[in-house]
Design an enzyme around this catalytic site. Structure first.
Site, short mmCIF file in Angstrom:
data_model
loop_
_atom_site.label_atom_id
_atom_site.label_comp_id
_atom_site.label_asym_id
_atom_site.label_seq_id
_atom_site.Cartn_x
_atom_site.Cartn_y
_atom_site.Cartn_z
N ARG A 1 -9.28 -6.30 -33.33
CA ARG A 1 -10.59 -6.62 -32.75
C ARG A 1 -11.04 -5.55 -31.77
NH1 ARG A 1 -9.56 -13.10 -32.34
NH2 ARG A 1 -10.42 -13.54 -34.38
N LYS B 1 -7.31 -27.60 -47.35
CA LYS B 1 -8.10 -28.82 -47.62
C LYS B 1 -9.46 -28.51 -48.20
CE LYS B 1 -6.14 -31.45 -43.83
NZ LYS B 1 -6.37 -31.88 -42.48
N GLY C 1 -9.57 -16.19 -41.38
CA GLY C 1 -8.22 -16.01 -40.87
C GLY C 1 -7.10 -15.77 -41.87
N GLY D 1 -14.95 -18.70 -38.66
CA GLY D 1 -16.03 -19.68 -38.73
C GLY D 1 -17.39 -19.02 -38.93
P1 AMP Z 1 -7.13 -23.17 -44.25
O1 AMP Z 1 -6.94 -23.06 -42.77
O2 AMP Z 1 -7.74 -24.43 -44.71
O3 AMP Z 1 -7.77 -21.93 -44.85
O4 AMP Z 1 -5.67 -23.25 -44.85
C1 AMP Z 1 -4.73 -22.23 -44.71
C2 AMP Z 1 -3.38 -22.85 -44.84
O5 AMP Z 1 -3.28 -23.52 -46.08
C3 AMP Z 1 -2.23 -21.85 -44.81
O6 AMP Z 1 -1.52 -22.03 -43.62
C4 AMP Z 1 -1.41 -22.23 -46.02
O7 AMP Z 1 -0.02 -22.30 -45.74
C5 AMP Z 1 -1.92 -23.61 -46.39
N1 AMP Z 1 -1.70 -23.94 -47.80
C6 AMP Z 1 -2.06 -23.24 -48.87
N2 AMP Z 1 -1.60 -23.82 -49.99
C7 AMP Z 1 -0.94 -24.94 -49.61
C8 AMP Z 1 -0.23 -25.96 -50.33
N3 AMP Z 1 -0.14 -25.93 -51.65
N4 AMP Z 1 0.34 -26.93 -49.61
C9 AMP Z 1 0.25 -26.95 -48.26
N5 AMP Z 1 -0.42 -26.03 -47.53
C10 AMP Z 1 -1.00 -25.03 -48.21
#
Ligand code: AMP
Length: 415
Positions: free
Chosen positions: A34, A217, A373, A396
């Site tokens: 950054r 999610k 991220g 974000g």
């Molecule tokens: P996000 O912050 O929603 O972009 O999610 C990122 C996180 O999703 C990372 O820390 C990954 O470890 C997690 N992730 C990706 N695939 C999976 C999975 N199949 N099961 C659990 N966590 C996951």
């Protein structure tokens, strides 16, 4: 005003940067991306013969002074990056004298803006549901204006180069702009690049356009998924959300991460994709583990038929091939969110396959934007950050921009 056309000679410039850098337990910077990102803007101002007032937030001190989040910790790193001395103002709202005494070529770093609740402008010590909240909010907004006015009074010109906070209407990112004339406020070079990269994805689309959305999610990505549906030719949905889709379609997902209250939403996304002619690509097989651990036992199984006691932690080989098939011919690519638990070395294959395919497509002339991220952490981990077209510094802010929202930090300097 465009920064390239502005001559800062003899001017005092106040620049909002995003120096919210990660620190280790000894207060040492672990990743200076950054700081490096803001250098073109800061150096241009100094090279023109301007003086520089740098302001930023760090962490979440919640409106209170907290030495753990003091920017004093990074003063020497900023000086080293700029190649000159940096003075420090230990109270960002009481820096008028320090700012007034700055000579051309001199630099002043202000203490963490978020030591003041006025920066974020949210009333403190009162819940949204409490009586009197609306009055407290009004009062805080007035205080926020005063705070922004104080910051503005230090300088002749305002530059916003903090893309990471551009989606926030804070004192230093947006409100401050009201106190400068149109010709004396502008985006910095980093912001210009970020805005251009988003524009390439949203308006100057070369086809086919493949977007890859991963992460844990579906609920946190729904806004961007819906917006992308009107733009992309191929939409890969991967990572943890795979299992919400698999279950919604009647599959067994074992212990995999799954949002049971989003099954209808998943079906709706599938329906909309069909209606809009978007090729929705979901994982068909996965690397399942018998524990959420790098050392877990693994097996490859269908993403919709995972045995009890097992959870899908990465994309399987068939899925990786299917992903590469729609990434390789793409001419515009957006990647946000990993395809598996890439933090565990044994579950990186899906994300790595995506990264490799993006690099190859980029070599063949595609514009590829990686942001948010964890996908940035992925390209860094795989050593391919400089093999894609653009790696965004915004989490974000990037997602909101791609959702089609106007970023207050960008709008403020244009008004
Ligand atoms: P996000 O912050 O929603 O972009 O999610 C990122 C996180 O999703 C990372 O820390 C990954 O470890 C997690 N992730 C990706 N695939 C999976 C999975 N199949 N099961 C659990 N966590 C996951």
């Amino acid at each position: 005003m465009k920064i390239d056309n502005y001559n800062f000679a003899g001017k005092k410039a106040i620049v909002r940067v995003d120096f919210n850098v990660p620190l280790d337990e000894n207060g040492h910077i672990t990743d200076d991306t950054r700081i490096r990102g803001a250098l073109p803007t800061l150096k241009k101002i100094l090279a023109d013969g301007g003086s520089l007032i740098i302001m930023s937030h760090m962490g979440k001190p919640k409106g209170k002074v907290n030495p753990k989040f003091s920017l004093a910790q990074i003063k020497d790193d900023v000086a080293k990056a700029l190649g000159c001395d940096v003075k420090f103002a230990p109270d960002c709202a009481k820096a008028a004298d320090a700012a007034a005494s700055l000579k051309p070529g001199e630099v002043l770093l202000l203490e963490n803006l978020r030591f003041y609740p006025e920066e974020e402008g949210k009333p403190t010590g009162i819940e949204k549901t409490d009586p009197g909240y609306e009055d407290a909010k009004k009062e805080m907004k007035a205080r926020q204006k005063e705070f922004a006015k104080t910051l503005a009074s230090y300088a002749d010109v305002y530059v916003n180069d903090a893309f990471g906070t551009a989606h926030r209407k804070h004192a230093s990112t947006a409100v401050i702009a009201d106190y400068f004339d149109k010709q004396d406020k502008m985006l910095g070079y980093l912001m210009e690049k970020e805005v251009q990269a988003v524009d390439n994805i949203l308006s100057d689309i070369k086809r086919p356009f493949t977007a890859i959305m991963g992460g844990s999610k579906v609920s946190t990505k729904i806004g961007i998924i819906e917006n992308l549906m009107d733009k992309v030719d191929n939409l890969i949905l991967c990572g943890g959300m795979t299992y919400t889709f698999a279950k919604a379609l009647g599959g067994n997902v074992g212990e995999s991460i799954c949002e049971n209250d989003k099954l209808d939403l998943a079906l709706d996304i599938i329906k909309k994709a069909k209606e809009k002619g978007v090729n929705l690509v979901l994982g068909t097989d996965c690397v399942a583990a018998d524990a959420f651990s790098n050392d877990a036992n693994t097996q490859i199984c269908p993403a919709n038929n995972i045995p009890e006691g097992w959870e899908g932690l990465d994309a399987g080989p068939e899925t990786r091939k299917a992903f590469a098939k729609v990434i390789l011919p793409a001419k515009t690519i957006l990647w946000n969110g990993p395809a598996g638990v890439f933090e565990f070395d044994n579950f990186t294959a899906g994300s790595r396959a995506i990264a490799d395919a993006i690099v190859e497509a980029t070599d063949n002339g595609a514009f590829s934007l990686v942001g948010g991220g964890d996908s940035v952490a992925c390209v860094n981990k795989f050593g391919v950050a400089d093999r894609v077209s653009y790696v965004s510094t915004g989490g974000g802010a990037l997602l909101e921009a791609i959702e089609g929202k106007v970023l207050p930090g960008v709008a403020a300097v244009k008004e």
